[in-house]
Write a protein that holds these residues in place. Structure first.
Motif, PDB file in Angstrom:
ATOM      1  N   VAL A 360      44.512  60.650  40.502  1.00  0.00           N
ATOM      2  CA  VAL A 360      45.495  59.999  39.638  1.00  0.00           C
ATOM      3  C   VAL A 360      45.919  58.658  40.229  1.00  0.00           C
ATOM      4  O   VAL A 360      46.369  58.588  41.372  1.00  0.00           O
ATOM      5  N   THR A 361      45.777  57.603  39.442  1.00  0.00           N
ATOM      6  CA  THR A 361      46.287  56.291  39.835  1.00  0.00           C
ATOM      7  C   THR A 361      47.644  56.095  39.172  1.00  0.00           C
ATOM      8  O   THR A 361      47.829  56.438  37.994  1.00  0.00           O
ATOM      9  N   MET A 362      48.585  55.546  39.911  1.00  0.00           N
ATOM     10  CA  MET A 362      49.917  55.340  39.362  1.00  0.00           C
ATOM     11  C   MET A 362      50.478  54.008  39.827  1.00  0.00           C
ATOM     12  O   MET A 362      50.079  53.479  40.861  1.00  0.00           O
ATOM     13  N   THR A 363      51.377  53.467  39.037  1.00  0.00           N
ATOM     14  CA  THR A 363      52.026  52.223  39.412  1.00  0.00           C
ATOM     15  C   THR A 363      53.208  52.498  40.320  1.00  0.00           C
ATOM     16  O   THR A 363      53.738  53.608  40.361  1.00  0.00           O
ATOM     17  N   ASP A 364      53.630  51.472  41.034  1.00  0.00           N
ATOM     18  CA  ASP A 364      54.957  51.492  41.631  1.00  0.00           C
ATOM     19  C   ASP A 364      55.955  51.370  40.486  1.00  0.00           C
ATOM     20  O   ASP A 364      55.578  51.164  39.323  1.00  0.00           O
ATOM     21  N   SER A 365      57.238  51.485  40.776  1.00  0.00           N
ATOM     22  CA  SER A 365      58.253  51.434  39.723  1.00  0.00           C
ATOM     23  C   SER A 365      58.117  50.178  38.871  1.00  0.00           C
ATOM     24  O   SER A 365      58.073  49.055  39.385  1.00  0.00           O
ATOM     25  N   LEU A 366      58.055  50.371  37.560  1.00  0.00           N
ATOM     26  CA  LEU A 366      57.924  49.248  36.640  1.00  0.00           C
ATOM     27  C   LEU A 366      59.255  48.563  36.369  1.00  0.00           C
ATOM     28  O   LEU A 366      59.316  47.624  35.577  1.00  0.00           O
ATOM     29  N   GLY A 367      60.308  49.017  37.028  1.00  0.00           N
ATOM     30  CA  GLY A 367      61.593  48.340  36.931  1.00  0.00           C
ATOM     31  C   GLY A 367      61.837  47.356  38.060  1.00  0.00           C
ATOM     32  O   GLY A 367      62.904  46.739  38.128  1.00  0.00           O
ATOM     33  N   MET A 368      60.854  47.194  38.947  1.00  0.00           N
ATOM     34  CA  MET A 368      61.020  46.278  40.084  1.00  0.00           C
ATOM     35  C   MET A 368      60.902  44.827  39.639  1.00  0.00           C
ATOM     36  O   MET A 368      60.234  44.504  38.653  1.00  0.00           O
ATOM     37  N   GLY A 369      61.540  43.949  40.401  1.00  0.00           N
ATOM     38  CA  GLY A 369      61.599  42.544  40.039  1.00  0.00           C
ATOM     39  C   GLY A 369      60.253  41.872  39.902  1.00  0.00           C
ATOM     40  O   GLY A 369      60.105  40.913  39.139  1.00  0.00           O
ATOM     41  N   ALA A 370      59.237  42.359  40.610  1.00  0.00           N
ATOM     42  CA  ALA A 370      57.911  41.749  40.546  1.00  0.00           C
ATOM     43  C   ALA A 370      57.316  41.818  39.147  1.00  0.00           C
ATOM     44  O   ALA A 370      56.528  40.949  38.765  1.00  0.00           O
TER      45      ALA A 370
END
Length: 459
Positions: A360-370
């Motif tokens: 499973v590939t997952m993102t880091d939090s999509l609420g981060m400033g980046a």
């Protein structure tokens, strides 16, 4: 953990142990022998979202078209108990595929999202899982009051999963690395930073690895006692020291081999406790000199430098059977220049094709400033190759965006089912291991003793 060579300093060639592509082809064989009989009885966007289309890779929808086949799909000698290279058995993966094949777009979209929520009310995350069919939720320190409230929340989410017709456990995750990142606070045992784990391994490699495995196993059992099924650890980043403004002591070491040893030991501990891990932050945040919570850091290392340093622990984790890998919001010039790895098809391709990762590939939090404020970041990440979208800034909007993309064909149904099946398979694996490994009544006492042993062994 089989296959890990601690003297190896570069990624190995991709392995082609049975993966999703093979299992999907073999699913019909397994169905005939009754492995997945009855599975079909189950229930068959972000801030700044705009009307413009989010561009996907020029070649089209990536992960759904990539061939991951290692064995003949028509092989009649399929063993349903054969483990995949990332945890679930071939049978569990086939069962997951049969299950999601009956779902509509809303259910498929939910199964690839890990929601965020505000406050302490257990009903808030439960409603998200029940109404949006989410894979699960993340609990942060802003959702934690005390042990009673935490267990009430995890129980409510589990009940919501059942009410939604899903008989596998929800994904209930938490950042519980130890040291500075321990979102449960006093609710769980206090562990030293992962850097201390690396120090212990440096001082006494064999004994150090044993202590790290015992500590993470004890931590995993305590997390399960509280109702968690996932932990966003271990950190596989190799820190560069003072120039590293984000990871620092969250990394096991400046030495990639020590970091690799610590990561593999931690994977073994958590997995043996029945907790799913998320090795992070691929391709490596430890050499970044800016914080992705605020901006997209640029990593300028050459591919040769990455292979000699940053990628070593990730290659070791893949070889050790890591079930999930989290991609960071990093601009890595040698792999995907000009865009965050979490949203770059080239980064997902590199992880799968060069390191041989099939999980499973997952993102880091999509609420981060980046990435916050980008046009439909959840959709961009999914089209790039993410199976799981972690904590979109607005969970309902992200769900609506992914649902609409599946319905319109912007995300092919094949692609949506592939990712949803991977996630369900991991949850089936977690369910099985948790049933086999009981949480001891003195889980907290054991965790405290394991943490103390790790501290005592530090040089």
């Amino acid at each position: 953990m089989p296959g890990y060579d601690p003297t190896h300093r570069a990624p190995r060639p991709p392995r082609r142990i049975p993966g999703l592509g093979w299992v999907l082809g073999a699913a019909s064989v397994l169905a005939v022998i009754g492995l997945v009989m009855g599975a079909m009885t189950y229930f068959g966007g972000d801030p700044g979202a705009a009307d413009e289309q989010t561009p996907s890779r020029a070649e089209g929808d990536p992960a759904g078209e990539r061939e991951t086949v290692g064995a003949a799909a028509s092989d009649p000698e399929v063993d349903p108990d054969e483990p995949t290279s990332w945890g679930p058995t071939v049978g569990e993966l086939a069962q997951a595929q049969e299950l999601v094949a009956g779902w509509d777009a809303e259910r498929l979209a939910g199964q690839v999202i890990i929601g965020r929520y505000d406050g302490y009310d257990p009903e808030t995350p439960a409603a998200l899982v029940r109404d949006l069919h989410l894979a699960g939720v993340t609990m942060t320190n802003s959702n934690v009051e005390d042990a009673e409230q935490v267990t009430a929340t995890t129980s409510a989410v589990a009940d919501a999963m059942t009410a939604d017709g899903r008989t596998f456990p929800p994904l209930i995750g938490v950042d519980q690395e130890g040291g500075l990142v321990a979102h449960l606070g006093d609710v769980a045992t206090t562990y030293p930073s992962f850097q201390q784990a690396g120090d212990v391994i440096t001082a006494a490699p064999v004994e150090g690895r044993r202590l790290v495995t015992e500590a993470t196993r004890a931590s995993g059992l305590e997390l399960r006692q509280l109702g968690f099924t996932w932990v966003y650890a271990p950190v596989a980043d190799v820190t560069i020291g003072y120039g590293d403004v984000t990871i620092g002591s969250r990394s096991a070491s400046t030495d990639p081999d020590v970091a690799a040893d610590a990561v593999v030991a931690a994977l073994e501990g958590f997995s043996s406790a029945g907790v799913v891990t998320s090795t992070k932050h691929f391709p490596g945040h430890g050499s970044a000199t800016e914080d992705s919570h605020a901006v997209v850091p640029e990593v300028t290392a050459t591919l040769e430098e990455l292979r000699a340093r940053d990628l070593v622990p990730f290659a070791a984790a893949v070889d050790a059977g890591a079930p999930a890998v989290m991609l960071g919001h990093l601009g890595v010039d040698a792999i995907a220049p000009g865009e965050p790895a979490s949203m770059a098809p080239a980064a997902y391709d590199f992880l799968r094709d060069e390191l041989g990762f099939e999980g499973v590939t997952m993102t880091d939090s999509l609420g981060m400033g980046a990435v916050y404020g980008r046009n439909r970041p959840a959709l961009t990440a999914f089209l790039a190759g993410a199976d799981l979208l972690l904590m979109p800034a607005d969970t309902a909007t992200a769900h609506a965006t992914i649902t609409a993309a599946i319905e319109s064909g912007e995300i092919s149904r094949e692609r949506a089912e592939e990712s949803a099946a991977r996630v369900v398979a991991i949850q089936l694996w977690q369910q099985r291991i948790a049933a086999e490994v009981a949480v001891p009544l003195d889980a907290t006492t054991q965790a405290e003793a394991a943490a103390a042993a790790l501290v005592a062994a530090a040089p």
